[in-house]
Design a protein around this motif. Structure first.
Motif, short mmCIF file in Angstrom:
data_model
loop_
_atom_site.label_atom_id
_atom_site.label_comp_id
_atom_site.label_asym_id
_atom_site.label_seq_id
_atom_site.Cartn_x
_atom_site.Cartn_y
_atom_site.Cartn_z
N LEU A 1 0.84 -1.20 0.00
CA LEU A 1 0.00 0.00 0.00
C LEU A 1 0.87 1.25 0.00
O LEU A 1 1.80 1.37 0.82
N THR A 2 0.58 2.14 -0.90
CA THR A 2 1.26 3.42 -0.96
C THR A 2 0.48 4.46 -0.18
O THR A 2 -0.60 4.18 0.36
N ALA A 3 1.02 5.68 -0.13
CA ALA A 3 0.32 6.77 0.57
C ALA A 3 -1.00 7.09 -0.11
O ALA A 3 -2.01 7.37 0.55
N GLU A 4 -1.02 7.04 -1.44
CA GLU A 4 -2.27 7.28 -2.17
C GLU A 4 -3.29 6.20 -1.87
O GLU A 4 -4.50 6.47 -1.79
N ASP A 5 -2.81 4.97 -1.71
CA ASP A 5 -3.73 3.87 -1.39
C ASP A 5 -4.37 4.07 -0.01
O ASP A 5 -5.57 3.82 0.16
N LEU A 6 -3.60 4.53 0.95
CA LEU A 6 -4.14 4.76 2.29
C LEU A 6 -5.18 5.88 2.28
O LEU A 6 -6.20 5.79 2.97
N ILE A 7 -4.92 6.92 1.50
CA ILE A 7 -5.91 8.01 1.38
C ILE A 7 -7.18 7.49 0.73
O ILE A 7 -8.30 7.84 1.15
N GLN A 8 -7.04 6.65 -0.24
CA GLN A 8 -8.21 6.07 -0.90
C GLN A 8 -9.01 5.20 0.06
O GLN A 8 -10.25 5.19 0.01
N LEU A 9 -8.34 4.47 0.93
CA LEU A 9 -9.04 3.66 1.92
C LEU A 9 -9.81 4.52 2.91
O LEU A 9 -10.94 4.19 3.31
N GLU A 10 -9.22 5.63 3.35
CA GLU A 10 -9.91 6.53 4.27
C GLU A 10 -11.16 7.13 3.65
O GLU A 10 -12.12 7.44 4.36
N ARG A 11 -11.17 7.27 2.36
CA ARG A 11 -12.36 7.79 1.67
C ARG A 11 -13.42 6.72 1.48
O ARG A 11 -14.50 7.01 0.92
N GLY A 12 -13.15 5.50 1.89
CA GLY A 12 -14.12 4.43 1.75
C GLY A 12 -14.07 3.71 0.42
O GLY A 12 -15.03 2.99 0.08
N LEU A 13 -12.96 3.86 -0.32
CA LEU A 13 -12.82 3.21 -1.62
C LEU A 13 -11.87 2.02 -1.51
O LEU A 13 -10.87 2.09 -0.79
N PRO A 14 -12.14 0.94 -2.22
CA PRO A 14 -11.25 -0.24 -2.15
C PRO A 14 -9.99 -0.04 -2.98
O PRO A 14 -9.95 0.77 -3.91
N VAL A 15 -8.97 -0.80 -2.64
CA VAL A 15 -7.71 -0.82 -3.37
C VAL A 15 -7.48 -2.24 -3.86
O VAL A 15 -7.56 -3.20 -3.07
N GLN A 16 -7.18 -2.40 -5.13
CA GLN A 16 -7.02 -3.72 -5.73
C GLN A 16 -5.73 -3.75 -6.54
O GLN A 16 -5.47 -2.84 -7.33
N LYS A 17 -4.94 -4.80 -6.37
CA LYS A 17 -3.71 -5.01 -7.14
C LYS A 17 -3.57 -6.50 -7.42
O LYS A 17 -4.05 -7.34 -6.64
N GLN A 18 -2.88 -6.82 -8.52
CA GLN A 18 -2.72 -8.22 -8.90
C GLN A 18 -1.52 -8.40 -9.82
O GLN A 18 -1.07 -7.44 -10.45
N GLN A 19 -1.05 -9.63 -9.88
CA GLN A 19 -0.01 -10.05 -10.80
C GLN A 19 -0.50 -11.30 -11.52
O GLN A 19 -1.00 -12.22 -10.88
N ARG A 20 -0.31 -11.33 -12.82
CA ARG A 20 -0.84 -12.46 -13.60
C ARG A 20 0.15 -12.85 -14.68
O ARG A 20 0.75 -12.00 -15.34
N HIS A 21 0.28 -14.16 -14.87
CA HIS A 21 1.11 -14.74 -15.92
C HIS A 21 0.27 -15.80 -16.62
O HIS A 21 0.18 -16.94 -16.16
N GLY A 22 -0.34 -15.43 -17.73
CA GLY A 22 -1.22 -16.35 -18.43
C GLY A 22 -2.47 -16.64 -17.63
O GLY A 22 -3.19 -15.73 -17.22
N GLY A 23 -2.72 -17.92 -17.39
CA GLY A 23 -3.90 -18.30 -16.62
C GLY A 23 -3.67 -18.42 -15.13
O GLY A 23 -4.56 -18.87 -14.41
#
Length: 357
Positions: free
Chosen positions: A146-168
């Protein structure tokens, strides 16, 4: 006469039965199939021919004795090997039973879990697979993600989503905050049979087995029916209220489209706010080769967000209902006592001053 006798013998090297010569030694003429023709008298053969027949019969008898002795020895060895094999299997089976009795408690404790029913089950060791899955995903997706922007987004009540994908195959997480205590959120996640009331896509949920682990957590196997097509899925869950986690692991044999789907929920309190929780969903997914790539892309973009969109509204509604119940339990009795006191005072005044009241 000797030549006719040899003709009946079928050659000089043909085997002859010892019974024929046992009978010949008693001046009896046996049947021709035992080595002598039946029409020859017992004493009419020359001495040399008799000696040759006797030696041949003795040699054949000795060879047959060696053969049947070897057969008996082989049978005895085979029986002994079979007995030793059975004994070894019995010893190994007894050792396995002893090791299981050492590793497992023989008591039958009551395992009362958040599912609602109190069931009995053997106390088993901790689930190493669930622990390794939690440790692995926490190492990849933790607070450092989580970055500083992500923490601010959480305080506003918005979710944070991240992922890593390689094919399936890929991993990812969704984190969001809920206006409810962590105990309420964790209790909602632990009620596996009530997923039909919480998650719109779940049509049916039935707990098949349930056991209590040594560390106090609960492992349960649940079968689900999802979507309007009532697709069947089976998953194992490990509920650890002390750690604030609910792990899940999909049974690959119950789905043709997913070879792996494992992860866990984690609930924690946000700072000093006792009535606000932060919820993590970390997951690892590997799709089958039968699934087209465009479906994998579509699911990767929306699956995690849709998997968590139901939890916040449900937990906040449950928390409001609990607050109303707590307020009624606290202030409702006070109002009832006030009303009863008012009625008693009115009755006493009416008795004292009937002409006025």
């Amino acid at each position: 006469r000797i030549s006719s006798t040899m003709a009946h013998r079928g050659g000089a090297n043909a085997p002859m039965a010892p019974m024929a010569f046992a009978a010949y030694g008693k001046s009896m003429a046996p049947h021709y199939r035992y080595g002598l023709p039946s029409q020859i008298a017992a004493g009419s053969l020359p001495q040399a021919e008799t000696s040759q027949f006797t030696a041949t019969a003795a040699r054949n008898h000795q060879q047959q004795g060696f053969f049947w002795t070897a057969v008996a020895v082989c049978a005895g060895l085979h029986r002994g090997i079979a007995n030793r094999t059975c004994a070894r299997k019995r010893v190994l089976k007894q050792q396995r039973r002893v090791s299981m009795s050492i590793g497992m408690s023989r008591t039958q404790p009551k395992s009362v879990c958040a599912i609602g029913a109190a069931t009995t089950g053997l106390v088993v060791q901790t689930d190493q697979k669930a622990a390794s899955t939690c440790e692995k995903l926490s190492g990849v997706w933790g607070m450092h993600s989580l970055t500083a922007e992500d923490l601010i987004q959480l305080e506003r009540g918005l979710p944070v989503q991240k992922q890593q994908r390689h094919g399936g195959q890929g991993t990812g997480f969704v984190v969001f905050e809920v206006n409810a205590p962590s105990s309420v959120v964790l209790d909602s996640l632990s009620k596996l049979e009530d997923y039909t009331k919480m998650i719109p896509v779940v049509r049916q949920a039935a707990v098949q087995t349930q056991q209590t682990l040594v560390d106090g957590s609960i492992i349960a196997r649940v079968s689900y029916k999802i979507s309007k097509f009532w697709l069947g899925l089976t998953a194992s869950h490990v509920l650890n209220t002390a750690a604030g986690t609910v792990c899940f692991d999909l049974d690959p044999s119950s789905s043709r489209f997913l070879q792996e789907a494992s992860g866990f929920w984690e609930v924690e309190q946000v700072g000093k706010h006792a009535n606000r929780s932060r919820v993590w969903l970390r997951a690892s997914i590997r799709s089958s080769f039968m699934v087209p790539s465009w479906i994998v892309d579509y699911a990767a973009e929306r699956a995690l967000r849709r998997a968590t969109s139901w939890l916040g509204p449900y937990c906040e509604r449950v928390w409001k209902e609990l607050q109303v119940q707590q307020l009624w339990a606290k202030h409702g009795h006070v109002e009832v006592r006030r009303e009863s006191n008012r009625n008693s005072l009115y009755g006493a005044a009416q008795r004292l001053y009937p002409s006025v009241i």
